[in-house]
Design a protein around this motif. Structure first.
Motif, PDB file in Angstrom:
ATOM      1  N   LEU A 168      92.284  21.769   3.141  1.00 56.03           N
ATOM      2  CA  LEU A 168      91.474  22.235   4.274  1.00 56.03           C
ATOM      3  C   LEU A 168      91.225  23.740   4.140  1.00 56.03           C
ATOM      4  O   LEU A 168      91.457  24.511   5.076  1.00 56.03           O
ATOM      5  N   LEU A 169      90.711  24.148   3.000  1.00 56.43           N
ATOM      6  CA  LEU A 169      90.595  25.576   2.717  1.00 56.43           C
ATOM      7  C   LEU A 169      89.291  26.176   3.242  1.00 56.43           C
ATOM      8  O   LEU A 169      88.225  25.559   3.181  1.00 56.43           O
ATOM      9  N   THR A 170      89.415  27.399   3.740  1.00 56.37           N
ATOM     10  CA  THR A 170      88.276  28.238   4.104  1.00 56.37           C
ATOM     11  C   THR A 170      88.405  29.495   3.254  1.00 56.37           C
ATOM     12  O   THR A 170      89.257  30.342   3.515  1.00 56.37           O
ATOM     13  N   ILE A 171      87.580  29.609   2.225  1.00 59.19           N
ATOM     14  CA  ILE A 171      87.840  30.583   1.163  1.00 59.19           C
ATOM     15  C   ILE A 171      86.938  31.808   1.292  1.00 59.19           C
ATOM     16  O   ILE A 171      85.711  31.695   1.357  1.00 59.19           O
ATOM     17  N   ASP A 172      87.577  32.964   1.296  1.00 55.60           N
ATOM     18  CA  ASP A 172      86.873  34.246   1.306  1.00 55.60           C
ATOM     19  C   ASP A 172      86.529  34.613  -0.140  1.00 55.60           C
ATOM     20  O   ASP A 172      87.420  34.880  -0.949  1.00 55.60           O
ATOM     21  N   THR A 173      85.244  34.610  -0.465  1.00 51.64           N
ATOM     22  CA  THR A 173      84.812  34.961  -1.824  1.00 51.64           C
ATOM     23  C   THR A 173      84.184  36.357  -1.874  1.00 51.64           C
ATOM     24  O   THR A 173      83.449  36.680  -2.812  1.00 51.64           O
ATOM     25  N   SER A 174      84.490  37.191  -0.878  1.00 48.02           N
ATOM     26  CA  SER A 174      83.905  38.541  -0.866  1.00 48.02           C
ATOM     27  C   SER A 174      84.479  39.427  -1.965  1.00 48.02           C
ATOM     28  O   SER A 174      83.906  40.479  -2.268  1.00 48.02           O
ATOM     29  N   TRP A 175      85.616  39.018  -2.560  1.00 44.23           N
ATOM     30  CA  TRP A 175      86.142  39.796  -3.688  1.00 44.23           C
ATOM     31  C   TRP A 175      85.122  39.862  -4.824  1.00 44.23           C
ATOM     32  O   TRP A 175      85.106  40.818  -5.599  1.00 44.23           O
ATOM     33  N   TRP A 176      84.276  38.860  -4.921  1.00 43.40           N
ATOM     34  CA  TRP A 176      83.271  38.818  -5.988  1.00 43.40           C
ATOM     35  C   TRP A 176      82.324  40.017  -5.878  1.00 43.40           C
ATOM     36  O   TRP A 176      82.068  40.711  -6.866  1.00 43.40           O
ATOM     37  N   THR A 177      81.803  40.262  -4.693  1.00 46.30           N
ATOM     38  CA  THR A 177      80.881  41.390  -4.508  1.00 46.30           C
ATOM     39  C   THR A 177      81.638  42.712  -4.386  1.00 46.30           C
ATOM     40  O   THR A 177      81.107  43.768  -4.743  1.00 46.30           O
TER      41      THR A 177
END
Length: 366
Positions: free
Chosen positions: A161-170
């Motif tokens: 049930l993951l809600t993943i923060d991918t802001s590390w990419w930018t």
């Protein structure tokens, strides 16, 4: 002539010692420096401060948590073996991961092995200093995946049930912003931050249709980067608070391995297949398409030089964030927001918050 002979004899004697492996040039240099520059800053302190112990215990707890989630990934998507035992693999999930990169299963295995080594070392070191080790076994209450290949044992973390923060990419592509200055960043995969998604098959029903299991593998690929970039920042952030030089050495030795993990997963996430999951609408953009913004371009995986310490300084390629204030509690909040602890008991959160607060209260004593 006699002086030349003596000098030659001394030189030959030194060379013979070097060839014998008893002394290396670097060791001789280090010995000279040690004799010439006695300094408390290089002394090996014998006592650990309460703050040092608190930091080590918090990091050990997080490494145990990391090991738990990586073990679940390895059971289904990695290479279960004598080195990293448990589970028997899920061929369709492994296939979807290896669609991203042929070595994904091997990397998952090795990352899992590394995390095991981190927490077992930290606990052994704590015990060697008569400090209490960390044990989270009583909180292994969350259910396992029901997919064939997963062990049916209690877990600390929930990968379904993951809600993943991918802001590390930018964040790592920005040349003008830094989270230590309060800056925020766009999501690379906006859908992952706006829902709850599995990163492992929840049961064999998740193995079809093809784009569904591929979306689960894509989710895992970005989650790998999210987890390891956190460790890349946490170790240098907390290293600024330790007092004992040996503890500092531990943090400076383990922390870079987290960064090595992150660099691998950062690269692999860019290969995630551009698909839409037909079961929930989760869409993965094509980050490798020509002409895409540099903030999203898949092959720009080296940390872009950006502002550091003060905006008046020139840009510098750095790990970010590394702000030490509140770093431990910030890590707990990030993992909780990720959905990793959905279903955990209040006692688990109480202990984790206590460990984080104690680590954040540590102060460097010089």
């Amino acid at each position: 002539m006699q002086q030349q002979a003596n000098a030659f004899a001394k030189s030959a004697s030194r060379r013979s010692i070097l060839r014998a492996g008893l002394v290396g040039p670097g060791l001789i240099g280090a010995g000279l420096l040690t004799n010439a520059l006695p300094s408390r800053s290089f002394a090996r302190d014998t006592e650990l401060t309460e703050g040092d112990i608190a930091i080590l215990r918090f990091l050990c707890a997080l490494e145990i948590i990391e090991t738990d989630l990586w073990q679940q990934y390895n059971e289904l998507g990695g290479i279960p073996d004598a080195e990293v035992p448990g589970g028997s693999g899920s061929s369709l999930y492994q296939g979807a991961l290896n669609n991203i990169d042929n070595d994904m299963s091997q990397y998952i295995h090795d990352n899992t092995d590394d995390e095991f080594s981190h927490f077992t070392f930290l606990n052994a070191y704590l015990e060697s200093k008569n400090a209490a080790p960390v044990n989270l076994d009583k909180f292994r209450t969350l259910p396992s995946s029901r997919a064939t290949g997963a062990q049916q044992i209690g877990r600390l973390t929930n990968l379904m049930l993951l809600t993943i923060d991918t802001s590390w990419w930018t964040r790592y592509r920005s040349s003008t912003l830094n989270p230590d200055f309060g800056d925020t960043f766009a999501q690379a995969v906006p859908g992952l931050s706006n829902g709850q998604f599995p990163a492992i098959p929840r049961s064999d029903a998740d193995l079809q249709p093809t784009n569904h299991i591929q979306a689960i593998a894509n989710t895992a690929a970005f989650h790998f980067g999210t987890i390891e970039q956190g460790g890349s920042s946490l170790y240098p952030s907390l290293a600024q608070r330790v007092s004992n030089v040996e503890v500092l050495r531990i943090l400076l030795s383990i922390g870079p391995t987290e960064t090595m993990h992150f660099q691998v997963w950062h690269d692999k996430a860019g290969n995630a297949k551009p698909i839409t999951d037909p079961t929930n609408g989760l869409t993965f953009p094509n980050l490798g398409v020509a002409g895409i913004s540099e903030d999203l371009q898949a092959n720009l995986i080296m940390p872009e030089p950006t502002i550091f310490l003060n905006r008046r300084f020139p840009p510098c390629s750095i790990i970010r964030p590394t702000e030490t204030k509140g770093a431990a509690m910030g890590a707990v909040r990030a993992l909780s927001a990720d959905g990793l602890f959905i279903g955990q008991s209040p006692g688990f959160f109480t202990l984790l918050h206590q460990l984080a607060n104690e680590a954040d209260e540590a102060r460097r004593e010089v």
